[in-house]
Enzyme design. Structure first.
Site, short mmCIF file in Angstrom:
data_model
loop_
_atom_site.label_atom_id
_atom_site.label_comp_id
_atom_site.label_asym_id
_atom_site.label_seq_id
_atom_site.Cartn_x
_atom_site.Cartn_y
_atom_site.Cartn_z
N ASP A 153 -1.75 -0.03 -4.24
CA ASP A 153 -0.39 0.52 -4.31
C ASP A 153 -0.41 1.89 -4.98
OD1 ASP A 153 0.63 -1.74 -3.07
OD2 ASP A 153 0.97 -2.77 -4.96
N LYS A 204 -5.45 -4.83 -0.07
CA LYS A 204 -4.14 -4.83 0.59
C LYS A 204 -3.61 -3.41 0.64
CE LYS A 204 -0.14 -6.11 -1.42
NZ LYS A 204 0.95 -5.15 -1.05
N ASP A 250 -0.08 -4.99 4.79
CA ASP A 250 1.16 -5.64 4.36
C ASP A 250 2.36 -4.82 4.85
OD1 ASP A 250 2.92 -7.35 3.11
OD2 ASP A 250 2.64 -6.47 1.12
N LYS A 285 5.11 -6.34 6.62
CA LYS A 285 6.32 -7.16 6.64
C LYS A 285 7.20 -6.79 7.84
CE LYS A 285 6.44 -7.80 1.60
NZ LYS A 285 5.42 -6.82 1.21
N LEU A 286 6.63 -6.82 9.01
CA LEU A 286 7.35 -6.39 10.21
C LEU A 286 8.54 -7.30 10.51
CD1 LEU A 286 4.33 -5.63 12.56
CD2 LEU A 286 5.66 -4.00 11.20
N PHE A 287 9.61 -6.68 10.98
CA PHE A 287 10.80 -7.43 11.41
C PHE A 287 11.52 -6.60 12.46
CE2 PHE A 287 15.23 -8.58 11.43
CZ PHE A 287 15.20 -9.97 11.38
N ASP A 288 11.72 -7.19 13.64
CA ASP A 288 12.44 -6.52 14.72
C ASP A 288 12.63 -7.52 15.84
OD1 ASP A 288 13.48 -4.45 16.48
OD2 ASP A 288 12.38 -3.00 15.25
N THR A 294 9.44 -5.71 20.36
CA THR A 294 8.99 -4.61 19.50
C THR A 294 7.91 -5.08 18.53
OG1 THR A 294 11.15 -3.55 19.67
CG2 THR A 294 9.75 -2.89 17.82
N THR A 350 8.64 -12.23 -3.67
CA THR A 350 8.47 -12.71 -5.04
C THR A 350 9.24 -11.88 -6.06
OG1 THR A 350 6.43 -11.44 -5.22
CG2 THR A 350 6.22 -13.76 -4.63
N ARG A 354 -0.19 -12.40 -12.19
CA ARG A 354 -0.42 -11.54 -13.34
C ARG A 354 -1.46 -12.18 -14.25
NH1 ARG A 354 1.58 -8.42 -10.57
NH2 ARG A 354 3.38 -7.06 -10.89
N GLN A 377 8.07 -8.21 -10.74
CA GLN A 377 7.96 -9.57 -10.24
C GLN A 377 8.76 -10.53 -11.11
OE1 GLN A 377 6.57 -10.21 -7.43
NE2 GLN A 377 5.49 -8.30 -7.06
N ARG A 408 -1.09 -3.66 -10.04
CA ARG A 408 -1.02 -2.83 -11.25
C ARG A 408 -2.00 -3.24 -12.36
NH1 ARG A 408 4.29 -3.95 -10.18
NH2 ARG A 408 5.53 -2.27 -9.30
#
Length: 231
Positions: free
Chosen positions: A11, A33, A61, A63-66, A70, A116, A179, A188, A209
């Protein structure tokens, strides 16, 4: 050989920083990731380089949505990169379309149940139906697995209950919100330690992190791996 139960979340702002971090982690980490935040910063190029040139496993990562068509097209395009895991939202039509897009490849489709970082108050604000958050996660997980998902993303606090579902046999459970002992919670809200998450049924844990912000990321990764082993 690295323990692939640990997935390190890259990240960081862009691919150059991601590659620098991967070099610092070296052989301590074999699974990474790459999320939506790095998509415009060379994330796909980094995923390909880590996979093809460094032999790392990659969890994309997105997090596809459609609509189904598509999602299927997007997943088919991503599958050509020979990646390991890809996330989509756990709605059955999305999962089914993603599986079609990944057909003929080894890429695993993982369904997101409830993020989360969310709690019941967040779900109320989003007009999600009333009920216990854990129960909703279980219902979404079961429906996503029925629709063909190879596994689910879920809080470690729900891992044991999901593992007990009849639909979860032979499926993957990947848990963010992990963690190490003594680490800050950050954004989180539903968390557990690495050892506890594995004990409760997770196949992989995702840690970001506490590793990449550490003064010595490789030492931090090895400490997480020790916690996993104790678990």
């Amino acid at each position: 050989m690295s323990d692939d139960r640990l997935i390190v979340a890259l990240d960081v702002p862009h691919a150059v920083a991601g590659l620098e971090l991967a070099e610092k982690l070296g052989n301590a980490v074999g699974f990474y990731k790459i999320g939506l935040g790095m998509l415009t910063g060379g994330g796909l190029a980094l995923a390909n380089e880590l996979k093809q040139e460094h032999g790392k496993r990659i969890f994309l990562d997105m997090k596809l949505f459609d609509i189904g068509a598509t999602v299927e097209a997007a997943v088919r395009g991503l599958a050509q990169f020979d990646l390991d895991f890809l996330t989509v939202h756990g709605d059955p039509h999305v999962v089914a379309a993603a599986k079609q897009g990944a057909a003929g490849t080894d890429m695993k489709i993982l369904a997101v149940t409830i993020l989360t970082s969310l709690d019941r108050a967040d779900l109320d604000a989003a007009l999600i139906q009333p009920g216990d958050l854990g129960d909703l996660v279980l219902t979404r997980a079961g429906r996503a697995l029925d629709a063909g998902a190879d596994g689910v993303i879920a809080s470690p606090q729900e891992a044991a209950a999901i593992r007990a579902l009849p639909e979860a046999g032979g499926k993957l459970i990947v848990t963010p919100g992990v963690r190490p002992q003594g680490a800050a919670l950050g954004d989180q809200k539903r968390v557990a330690t690495p050892g506890q998450a594995i004990t409760d049924g997770a196949d992989h844990i995702v840690v970001g992190r506490p590793i990449w912000q550490a003064e010595d990321p490789a030492a931090a990764a090895r400490a997480v791996l020790q916690e996993i082993s104790k678990g």
